[in-house]
Design a protein around this motif. Structure first.
Motif, PDB file in Angstrom:
ATOM      1  N   ARG A 184       2.004  -5.470  -5.092  1.00  0.00           N
ATOM      2  CA  ARG A 184       2.571  -5.360  -3.751  1.00  0.00           C
ATOM      3  C   ARG A 184       3.419  -4.093  -3.628  1.00  0.00           C
ATOM      4  O   ARG A 184       3.375  -3.394  -2.603  1.00  0.00           O
ATOM      5  N   GLU A 185       4.195  -3.774  -4.670  1.00  0.00           N
ATOM      6  CA  GLU A 185       5.011  -2.561  -4.635  1.00  0.00           C
ATOM      7  C   GLU A 185       4.127  -1.313  -4.604  1.00  0.00           C
ATOM      8  O   GLU A 185       4.427  -0.347  -3.893  1.00  0.00           O
ATOM      9  N   THR A 186       3.009  -1.351  -5.359  1.00  0.00           N
ATOM     10  CA  THR A 186       2.078  -0.222  -5.319  1.00  0.00           C
ATOM     11  C   THR A 186       1.483  -0.073  -3.932  1.00  0.00           C
ATOM     12  O   THR A 186       1.347   1.047  -3.403  1.00  0.00           O
ATOM     13  N   MET A 187       1.119  -1.199  -3.318  1.00  0.00           N
ATOM     14  CA  MET A 187       0.581  -1.165  -1.958  1.00  0.00           C
ATOM     15  C   MET A 187       1.597  -0.564  -0.985  1.00  0.00           C
ATOM     16  O   MET A 187       1.256   0.295  -0.167  1.00  0.00           O
ATOM     17  N   ASN A 188       2.845  -1.003  -1.090  1.00  0.00           N
ATOM     18  CA  ASN A 188       3.875  -0.477  -0.200  1.00  0.00           C
ATOM     19  C   ASN A 188       4.088   1.015  -0.420  1.00  0.00           C
ATOM     20  O   ASN A 188       4.317   1.775   0.538  1.00  0.00           O
ATOM     21  N   THR A 189       4.007   1.447  -1.700  1.00  0.00           N
ATOM     22  CA  THR A 189       4.156   2.872  -1.989  1.00  0.00           C
ATOM     23  C   THR A 189       3.035   3.677  -1.340  1.00  0.00           C
ATOM     24  O   THR A 189       3.276   4.736  -0.735  1.00  0.00           O
ATOM     25  N   LYS A 190       1.799   3.192  -1.474  1.00  0.00           N
ATOM     26  CA  LYS A 190       0.667   3.891  -0.862  1.00  0.00           C
ATOM     27  C   LYS A 190       0.799   3.918   0.656  1.00  0.00           C
ATOM     28  O   LYS A 190       0.493   4.939   1.304  1.00  0.00           O
ATOM     29  N   ILE A 191       1.233   2.825   1.227  1.00  0.00           N
ATOM     30  CA  ILE A 191       1.409   2.772   2.680  1.00  0.00           C
ATOM     31  C   ILE A 191       2.463   3.789   3.124  1.00  0.00           C
ATOM     32  O   ILE A 191       2.285   4.511   4.112  1.00  0.00           O
ATOM     33  N   ASN A 192       3.560   3.853   2.369  1.00  0.00           N
ATOM     34  CA  ASN A 192       4.609   4.814   2.727  1.00  0.00           C
ATOM     35  C   ASN A 192       4.120   6.255   2.591  1.00  0.00           C
ATOM     36  O   ASN A 192       4.456   7.117   3.420  1.00  0.00           O
ATOM     37  N   GLU A 193       3.332   6.519   1.542  1.00  0.00           N
ATOM     38  CA  GLU A 193       2.778   7.866   1.385  1.00  0.00           C
ATOM     39  C   GLU A 193       1.829   8.204   2.539  1.00  0.00           C
ATOM     40  O   GLU A 193       1.847   9.333   3.048  1.00  0.00           O
ATOM     41  N   ALA A 194       0.999   7.229   2.930  1.00  0.00           N
ATOM     42  CA  ALA A 194       0.077   7.456   4.047  1.00  0.00           C
ATOM     43  C   ALA A 194       0.846   7.712   5.347  1.00  0.00           C
ATOM     44  O   ALA A 194       0.485   8.595   6.132  1.00  0.00           O
ATOM     45  N   LYS A 195       1.899   6.955   5.569  1.00  0.00           N
ATOM     46  CA  LYS A 195       2.712   7.166   6.765  1.00  0.00           C
ATOM     47  C   LYS A 195       3.375   8.546   6.742  1.00  0.00           C
ATOM     48  O   LYS A 195       3.460   9.227   7.779  1.00  0.00           O
ATOM     49  N   LYS A 196       3.838   8.949   5.551  1.00  0.00           N
ATOM     50  CA  LYS A 196       4.452  10.272   5.426  1.00  0.00           C
ATOM     51  C   LYS A 196       3.449  11.371   5.745  1.00  0.00           C
ATOM     52  O   LYS A 196       3.762  12.334   6.461  1.00  0.00           O
TER      53      LYS A 196
END
Length: 319
Positions: free
Chosen positions: A204-216
């Motif tokens: 879940r933390e990896t997913m959130n990290t990827k989502i944040n990178e995509a948003k950035k």
């Protein structure tokens, strides 16, 4: 020694004992960290919390019960004594709202705010507080998800347990106040379950990290696109303004030519033709020609312009 004298001595001794009891039981002291309750023939009076020396009726008419003002800690689910921790897993095992089993223990900080109620409204207020804490924690955990209980939802769970526990204690009228509730440990019951949950949490933390990178990246791309759009719009507005000014200049020039045309139409017409030829054929030689019979005569314009330009240029050089 006569019997009368013996009775007299016994009476004096009893009187001294009674007087001593009266003297020693007619006053008491309350420390700054204590509060006292006066009992008159077993009936509780209002609590006394002011420190210092106080007087009362002698025993057995009145007696004093002293209680501490300190903050107490209730350890739910474990017991710490002499540096050793003894766990009570049967108390801490409970089911979450999404039907998972967790082990939860906590510390409740409380203090006595009404000694009279604390002493007489319950046979064992500490035991009742422990049971009420268990009921409050199980109720809140039972309506929470396991993710909240194990991760970021602990603060909210603590607040809900504190509010529910305080309302129950007020309902039972135990004479105590709840100051704080702190979850110590919330964990899964065995190693395999903990390992599986850790893997899920990491994913879940990896997913959130990827989502944040995509948003950035999206925000960066949007900002760059917005900048390019603004630049294109700015350039277009500049071109628009330049073309408008050029058009206005052309209109002004046309109006001037039209005024001259109305005055001298033929001369203006010849001038426009010559200027157009100079623009279209800049390197061409211009002649003014007139046909008379079979002889072709011409009048060169450009060489004459060049010859007339040389003296003026030489004069400027000599100067």
């Amino acid at each position: 020694m006569s019997l009368k004298r013996i009775y007299s001595l016994i009476g004096i001794l009893v009187g001294v004992i009674v007087l001593a009891i009266v003297l020693f039981s007619s006053w008491y002291t309350v420390d700054e960290s204590d509060q006292a309750v006066i009992l008159t023939f077993g009936k509780a009076e209002d609590a006394i919390q002011e420190p210092g020396l106080h007087f009362k009726m002698p025993w057995p008419i009145q007696s004093v019960e002293k209680l501490s003002k300190e903050t107490y800690s209730l350890q739910f689910g474990y017991e710490e004594k002499d540096g050793k921790v003894k766990e009570h897993p049967n108390d801490t095992k409970m089911i979450t709202g999404d039907e998972n089993i967790v082990l939860a223990d906590l510390v409740v900080q409380w203090k006595i705010t009404n000694p009279k109620k604390y002493l007489f409204n319950s046979d064992n207020p500490k035991e009742l507080l422990y049971d009420t804490t268990s009921a409050s924690l199980r109720s809140i955990i039972g309506s929470s998800k396991i993710d909240d209980a194990l991760t970021s939802g602990k603060g909210e769970i603590e607040a809900k347990v504190r509010d529910l526990l305080a309302s129950l204690i007020k309902k039972y009228d135990l004479g105590i106040s709840i100051l704080a509730v702190k979850l110590q440990d919330v964990e899964l019951p065995n190693k395999d379950v903990r390992s599986a949950f850790t893997n899920v949490t990491d994913a879940r933390e990896t997913m959130n990290t990827k989502i944040n990178e995509a948003k950035k990246y999206r925000n960066k791309t949007l900002n760059e696109s917005q900048g390019e759009k603004d630049a294109i719009i700015s350039k277009a507005e500049g071109d628009k303004a330049a073309r408008i000014q050029t058009a206005r200049g052309d209109v002004a020039l046309f109006n001037k030519l039209f005024e001259q045309y109305k005055t001298n139409p033929e001369i203006t017409k010849q001038r426009l033709v010559l200027e157009t030829l100079e623009q279209v054929l800049p390197n061409a030689e211009i002649y003014i020609m007139k046909d008379e019979g079979n002889t072709l005569k011409y009048f060169p314009i450009k060489p004459i312009d060049q010859e007339s330009a040389k003296p003026s240029q030489e004069g400027s050089d000599n100067q």
